[in-house]
Write a protein that holds these residues in place. Sequence first.
Motif, PDB file in Angstrom:
ATOM      1  N   GLY A 113       9.851  97.740 -22.936  1.00  0.00           N
ATOM      2  CA  GLY A 113       8.455  96.942 -23.051  1.00  0.00           C
ATOM      3  C   GLY A 113       7.944  95.744 -21.507  1.00  0.00           C
ATOM      4  N   SER A 114       9.093  94.621 -21.940  1.00  0.00           N
ATOM      5  CA  SER A 114       8.922  93.930 -21.051  1.00  0.00           C
ATOM      6  C   SER A 114       8.670  94.815 -19.356  1.00  0.00           C
ATOM      7  N   VAL A 128      17.349  95.657 -31.008  1.00  0.00           N
ATOM      8  CA  VAL A 128      16.489  94.540 -30.874  1.00  0.00           C
ATOM      9  C   VAL A 128      16.126  94.246 -28.902  1.00  0.00           C
ATOM     10  N   ILE A 129      16.967  94.247 -28.760  1.00  0.00           N
ATOM     11  CA  ILE A 129      17.017  94.091 -27.441  1.00  0.00           C
ATOM     12  C   ILE A 129      16.562  94.715 -26.260  1.00  0.00           C
ATOM     13  N   CYS A 179      14.247  97.531 -26.825  1.00  0.00           N
ATOM     14  CA  CYS A 179      13.340  97.514 -27.182  1.00  0.00           C
ATOM     15  C   CYS A 179      12.426  96.424 -26.560  1.00  0.00           C
ATOM     16  N   TYR A 180      13.190  95.068 -26.984  1.00  0.00           N
ATOM     17  CA  TYR A 180      12.262  93.864 -25.677  1.00  0.00           C
ATOM     18  C   TYR A 180      12.175  93.797 -24.566  1.00  0.00           C
ATOM     19  N   TYR A 181      12.962  94.553 -23.665  1.00  0.00           N
ATOM     20  CA  TYR A 181      13.358  94.733 -22.264  1.00  0.00           C
ATOM     21  C   TYR A 181      12.612  95.485 -22.136  1.00  0.00           C
ATOM     22  N   PRO A 196       6.149  92.590 -26.062  1.00  0.00           N
ATOM     23  CA  PRO A 196       6.008  92.690 -24.266  1.00  0.00           C
ATOM     24  C   PRO A 196       5.651  93.846 -23.864  1.00  0.00           C
ATOM     25  N   MET A 208       9.363  95.237 -32.038  1.00  0.00           N
ATOM     26  CA  MET A 208       9.795  94.172 -30.927  1.00  0.00           C
ATOM     27  C   MET A 208       9.144  94.520 -29.642  1.00  0.00           C
ATOM     28  N   ALA A 209       9.360  95.458 -29.769  1.00  0.00           N
ATOM     29  CA  ALA A 209       8.075  96.120 -27.999  1.00  0.00           C
ATOM     30  C   ALA A 209       7.206  95.832 -28.560  1.00  0.00           C
ATOM     31  N   TRP A 210       5.922  96.055 -29.257  1.00  0.00           N
ATOM     32  CA  TRP A 210       4.695  96.019 -29.075  1.00  0.00           C
ATOM     33  C   TRP A 210       4.050  94.417 -28.491  1.00  0.00           C
ATOM     34  N   SER A 220      15.904 103.792 -27.246  1.00  0.00           N
ATOM     35  CA  SER A 220      17.287 102.913 -27.484  1.00  0.00           C
ATOM     36  C   SER A 220      18.326 103.881 -28.002  1.00  0.00           C
TER      37      SER A 220
END
Length: 269
Positions: A62-63, A55-56, A58-60, A150, A146-148, A82
């Motif tokens: 994308g960001s 989660v962490i 993939c979020y970052y 960001p 989660m990445a989409w 990841s």
Amino acid sequence: MSAVSTDVSSGSRDRTEAPGHTGGGFVGAFASEWTKLWSIRTPYICLVAGLIVTVIFCYYYGSIARINDKPIQPVGNASVSSVILTQFALVVLAMTMVTSEYSTSSVRTSLLWVPVRHRVQLAKAVLSALVGFVTGAVFAVLGVAMAWGPFRGHASFELSKVIYQVLAMGVYCALICVMTVGAAFALRTAAGAVAVIFFLVSALPSMLVGLGGPVLLAINDYMPQTVGGYFMLGNGKAPFPDAVSLLILLVWAVAAHVAGVFVLRRRDA
């Protein structure tokens, strides 16, 4: 009295030597391993840790791609990237299936229950592959989700590509788990198994890339994590087709499994 004793012993012998009594076979061994795996806390901790890291990360991922204005890429690349971290949650899970029994000497009981030694290892390898495949695929789907957000337009969503990367990530995680089970049977200690897998999967490729040179880079192309990355990305930039990448991963997994079987047959528990 002797006649009665003879009859009793004969009846007992007939029952124990009755044809067709083969025990639980592989299915029984697999069921036993399934029960043992989920009766301890380590697998749950590993899965939760892998979930949080996915989660962490993939979020970052994308960001950062959006902030740095990276070229548009498949959204599944976040999940694939990841794996460099989440795979070690599965490594610990697969390793624990073997080394926890050696550390408590309960492996002797397992080998008494299933005296065909290679069947014990095969049951653990198949179970670890199943858990690795399902977990890897779930992590891949979660990473895409989660990445989409960001990414915000810096990623493409092509269903066929997403499905390919989800399945490829599951296959890679499954084969890494099989490698780990083989190494754990060969080394029999948690520290030794983790050290060897970490060295082969992560440390050695980093050293080969860091030192550079055509020969070392060519060797790196055949290392598990590198060839697994080629296979999971499936972007056509690998030095060989995706089918060859998968074959190389299979060779690594089979080699580790054979090493484990060799040690298990030559050394008592």
